[in-house]
Motif scaffolding. Structure first.
Motif, PDB file in Angstrom:
ATOM      1  N   GLN A  58       0.759  -1.027  -0.045  1.00 16.45           N
ATOM      2  CA  GLN A  58      -0.005  -0.034   0.148  1.00 16.45           C
ATOM      3  C   GLN A  58       1.050   1.233   0.089  1.00 16.45           C
ATOM      4  O   GLN A  58       0.610   2.233  -0.707  1.00 16.45           O
ATOM      5  N   GLN A  59       1.918   1.272   0.774  1.00 18.31           N
ATOM      6  CA  GLN A  59       2.815   2.501   1.099  1.00 18.31           C
ATOM      7  C   GLN A  59       3.565   2.651  -0.519  1.00 18.31           C
ATOM      8  O   GLN A  59       3.925   3.770  -0.893  1.00 18.31           O
ATOM      9  N   GLN A  62       1.333   4.368  -2.888  1.00 24.00           N
ATOM     10  CA  GLN A  62       0.933   5.728  -2.674  1.00 24.00           C
ATOM     11  C   GLN A  62       2.337   6.559  -3.129  1.00 24.00           C
ATOM     12  O   GLN A  62       2.202   7.555  -3.864  1.00 24.00           O
ATOM     13  N   ASP A  63       3.653   5.692  -2.808  1.00 28.17           N
ATOM     14  CA  ASP A  63       4.805   6.444  -3.368  1.00 28.17           C
ATOM     15  C   ASP A  63       4.982   6.454  -4.854  1.00 28.17           C
ATOM     16  O   ASP A  63       5.488   7.543  -5.438  1.00 28.17           O
ATOM     17  N   ALA A  65       2.377   6.722  -6.774  1.00 31.63           N
ATOM     18  CA  ALA A  65       1.640   7.778  -7.388  1.00 31.63           C
ATOM     19  C   ALA A  65       1.887   8.911  -7.311  1.00 31.63           C
ATOM     20  O   ALA A  65       1.771   9.675  -7.922  1.00 31.63           O
ATOM     21  N   ARG A  66       2.766   9.220  -6.160  1.00 30.39           N
ATOM     22  CA  ARG A  66       3.328  10.397  -5.799  1.00 30.39           C
ATOM     23  C   ARG A  66       4.257  11.141  -6.848  1.00 30.39           C
ATOM     24  O   ARG A  66       4.509  11.941  -7.525  1.00 30.39           O
ATOM     25  N   ARG A 112       9.720   7.782   5.872  1.00 34.80           N
ATOM     26  CA  ARG A 112      10.074   8.261   4.583  1.00 34.80           C
ATOM     27  C   ARG A 112      10.606   9.357   4.608  1.00 34.80           C
ATOM     28  O   ARG A 112      11.703   9.698   3.727  1.00 34.80           O
TER      29      ARG A 112
END
Length: 214
Positions: A58-59, A62-63, A65-66, A112
Motif C-alpha cells: 500500500q505504501q 502511494q509513493d 502515485a506521488r 519516509r
C-alpha cells in the motif's frame, strides 16, 4: 499449501478471503519451511508477514502515485540540512542556469523523511533528477516537497528531458529551441552531459542577446 489447509490455526483461512494470494505465498516463502510440530506458530508468522507485506505494498503504491504526478527538473544538490523549526530535511539545489531552489522532505522522525534525507546526503555534490510535489500547508500556502531523487552521476541527461527543458527556456518556441540544439551540435537520441546541455542553453541565450557569446 497443505499445511495451511490442514494444520494452520483458526484465522489463517479467514485471512485468505479477499487477500492477494501472492502475498500469502511470499510470506510463506519468507517464513521458510514449517518445522514438524510447529504448524500453529508457523501459521501465525505467515499471517503477520502477510499483513506486513500488504502494508508495504500500500505504501509503495502511494509513493509511486506521488512520483508519477510530481514535476521533474535537473539540479545540482549542494547541501542537505535539518530545518530546526519543522525537523524536515532542507535541500539546497542549484539548477543548470545557476538559480537556487530549496525543497523539503517529510519530518526526519518519519520513515519516509529519514529515507529521503539519507538518500539526499549520499547524493550531495552530484547532479540529480528531482521529483517535486506541492503539499498544502494551509488553505493559502503550499510547500515544495521532495517526492524522489535520481542520481544523474556525472551529469548525463536524457535527450528527451534536455529538449523539454530547453523548450521551456525558449518559452515554448519550438524553432528557437531546435536551432539552439542544432547549433550546439547535440545528438537526437541517447544522453548529453550537463556541460553539453549548457552549450545549447548558451546558444539560446546568445540568440536572445547577440552581445553574449554562444
Amino acid at each position: 499449501m497443505p499445511l495451511l489447509s490442514q494444520a494452520a490455526p483458526v484465522g489463517v483461512h479467514d485471512m485468505m478471503v479477499g487477500v492477494d494470494y501472492s502475498l500469502v505465498i511470499a510470506a510463506a516463502q519468507a517464513a521458510g519451511p514449517c518445522p514438524p510440530g510447529e504448524e500453529p506458530d508457523w501459521g501465525r508468522r505467515v499471517h503477520a508477514l502477510t499483513v506486513d507485506l500488504h502494508l508495504i505494498a500500500q505504501q509503495a503504491a502511494q509513493d509511486i502515485a506521488r512520483v508519477e504526478s510530481a514535476s521533474r527538473f535537473v539540479a545540482f544538490l549542494e547541501k542537505v540540512e535539518i530545518e530546526e523549526s519543522s525537523r524536515r530535511g532542507l535541500l539546497t539545489l542549484r539548477n543548470p542556469a545557476g538559480d537556487t531552489e530549496h525543497i523539503r522532505t517529510e519530518q526526519q522522525e518519519t520513515d519516509r523523511g529519514r529515507t529521503l534525507i539519507e538518500r539526499a546526503r549520499a547524493l550531495t555534490g552530484r547532479w540529480v533528477l528531482v521529483f517535486r510535489h506541492n503539499d498544502k500547508a494551509s488553505a493559502t500556502k503550499s510547500v515544495r516537497m521532495l517526492a524522489h531523487l535520481m542520481d544523474l552521476g556525472d551529469g548525463a541527461i536524457a535527450v528527451n528531458l534536455a529538449k523539454k527543458i530547453l523548450l521551456d527556456d525558449a518559452g515554448g518556441a519550438v524553432p528557437r529551441a531546435q536551432a539552439a540544439w542544432a547549433d550546439a551540435g547535440l545528438p537526437d537520441s541517447g544522453t548529453v552531459t550537463v556541460e553539453q546541455f549548457q552549450q545549447a542553453r548558451g546558444k539560446l541565450q546568445g540568440e536572445r542577446d547577440p552581445g553574449i557569446a554562444g
